[in-house]
Scaffold this active site. Structure first.
Site, PDB file in Angstrom:
ATOM      1  N   GLY A  56       1.601  -4.651  12.379  1.00  0.00           N
ATOM      2  CA  GLY A  56       2.505  -3.525  12.621  1.00  0.00           C
ATOM      3  C   GLY A  56       3.601  -3.570  11.565  1.00  0.00           C
ATOM      4  O   GLY A  56       4.181  -4.635  11.296  1.00  0.00           O
ATOM      5  N   ASP A 241       2.666   3.171   8.312  1.00  0.00           N
ATOM      6  CA  ASP A 241       2.770   1.943   7.507  1.00  0.00           C
ATOM      7  C   ASP A 241       3.509   2.181   6.203  1.00  0.00           C
ATOM      8  O   ASP A 241       4.127   1.281   5.657  1.00  0.00           O
ATOM      9  CB  ASP A 241       1.378   1.373   7.242  1.00  0.00           C
ATOM     10  CG  ASP A 241       0.863   0.703   8.498  1.00  0.00           C
ATOM     11  OD1 ASP A 241       0.317   1.409   9.364  1.00  0.00           O
ATOM     12  OD2 ASP A 241       1.077  -0.513   8.642  1.00  0.00           O
ATOM     13  N   LYS A 252      -2.825   3.809  10.525  1.00  0.00           N
ATOM     14  CA  LYS A 252      -4.122   3.248  10.899  1.00  0.00           C
ATOM     15  C   LYS A 252      -5.258   4.265  10.748  1.00  0.00           C
ATOM     16  O   LYS A 252      -5.093   5.432  11.109  1.00  0.00           O
ATOM     17  CB  LYS A 252      -4.024   2.752  12.341  1.00  0.00           C
ATOM     18  CG  LYS A 252      -5.282   2.155  12.920  1.00  0.00           C
ATOM     19  CD  LYS A 252      -5.848   1.016  12.095  1.00  0.00           C
ATOM     20  CE  LYS A 252      -4.878  -0.113  11.860  1.00  0.00           C
ATOM     21  NZ  LYS A 252      -5.354  -1.089  10.859  1.00  0.00           N
TER      22      LYS A 252
END
Ligand code: MRU
Length: 349
Positions: A56, A241, A252
């Site tokens: 994460g 991200d 993702k």
């Protein structure tokens, strides 16, 4: 590296600094086992990051900052010179390429250690504390925005991967927004993508939602766009991200399909992320490095062979959603509508 079962609340152990080393919850074995890692070397930290024991984007940022403090401790123990220390710090920054938070926090911490190891450790711990505070601000702002943008009545939110405490500490980013909606009485339920191949949605998000007593349904990734087209969700909320300067969002793998479906269905597609995930040095999504992971994460399911021996896979861990599909990016400081001027009338302070 030593590991043991958790004595404290496991969610306090996501990634932290204790007694001169990094302590982390091993997310690869959740939810069926609570395993706490005691990481005392750069090798073990890089391993934990690479195999997604720590994962994460914001949690990776914290791990990066703590990793620099860890490298300094190891340098003192093993007598590394400056160039060896710099090389080891660089290995931490390189452990995963897509989440900009990792490299950003390694760089910031590496600049501080010039003032001495104690200053470096204090700065790394401060990054962890700040990350927790930031997540709460994203959560509250996002919930207030969504209750305005996605209509009246309790909302059904579709989400992908894991963006809660395990990914961000504190309340999380997208999952923090969902938690804040729940607290203010504006959440009906959550639709959770399983998130193949490593099942962050099924293993981690369902676990966190269960602990919070939030109603949720797990679906196969491939079902998401169809269920959105059938009007099951009022909004899609995901993390990020890396967000490029033009508003393109890396997240993702599977996120892009949800954004297309949300646009087609006319529901908001909202990205919740800290300012530290916005990378102004990357002009657009085309320049974001997309991690490609080992084939066997796809050809095997939870360690069991699924495909015929020798099958090759294309295991891209992230995709890029173009800015034009993003209704809003919610950070701790602002609401951004990519592709057009910020809508200050909707800005929630
Ligand atoms: O490969 P992972 O599990 O590290 O991927 C995580 C995600 O894609 C998250 O959505 C992203 O880091 C945002 S976390 C707030």
């Amino acid at each position: 590296m030593r590991h043991e079962t958790a004595e404290n609340d496991p969610l306090d152990e996501v990634v932290t600094w204790r007694d001169g080393h990094v302590v982390a919850l091993d997310q690869t074995v959740l939810p069926h086992e609570i395993r706490v890692l005691h990481i005392t070397s750069v090798d073990d930290l890089v391993d934990a990051i690479t195999r997604l024991a720590i994962r994460g984007a914001p949690a990776l940022g914290v791990a990066g900052a703590l990793g620099v403090a860890l490298a300094v401790r190891q340098a003192q123990r093993q007598g590394w010179d400056e160039s060896r220390l710099a090389a080891e710090v660089e290995r931490v920054a390189d452990a995963r390429p897509t989440a900009v938070n990792l490299r950003r926090e390694v760089r910031a911490a590496a600049a501080v250690i010039r003032r001495g190891p104690a200053a470096g450790e204090a700065a790394a711990v401060a990054v962890r504390d700040a990350t927790i505070g930031v997540s709460r601000r994203i959560s509250d702002r996002g919930a207030r925005y969504l209750s305005e943008a996605a209509g009246t009545g309790p909302l059904t939110i579709h989400t992908h991967c894991n963006t809660g405490t395990l990914a961000c500490l504190g309340w999380g980013s997208a999952l923090g927004v969902i938690r804040a909606l729940h607290e203010q009485g504006d959440l009906r339920q959550v639709i959770v993508d399983e998130t193949r191949p490593l099942l962050q949605g099924a293993r981690l998000t369902c676990w966190e939602l269960g602990q919070l007593g939030i109603e949720h349904f797990l679906i196969c990734d491939g079902a998401g766009p169809f269920l959105i087209s059938q009007g099951l969700a009022d909004a899609v909320v995901v993390g990020a991200d890396r967000i490029a300067a033009n508003g393109d969002v890396a997240n993702k793998i599977g996120t892009y399909a949800l954004a297309l479906a949300a646009r087609q269905a006319g529901i908001p597609f909202v990205v919740a992320a800290p300012e530290s995930t916005i990378d102004d040095a990357t002009a657009s999504g085309k320049q974001i490095p997309i991690e490609r992971r080992p084939d066997d994460e796809v050809t095997r399911v939870l360690g069991v062979a699924a495909a015929p021996e020798g099958t090759r896979a294309l295991n891209y861990a992230f995709d890029v959603t173009p800015a034009e599909l993003v209704t809003a990016i919610v950070t701790e400081d602002r609401l951004i509508h990519p592709g057009r001027e910020p809508d200050t009338t909707a800005l929630v302070s």
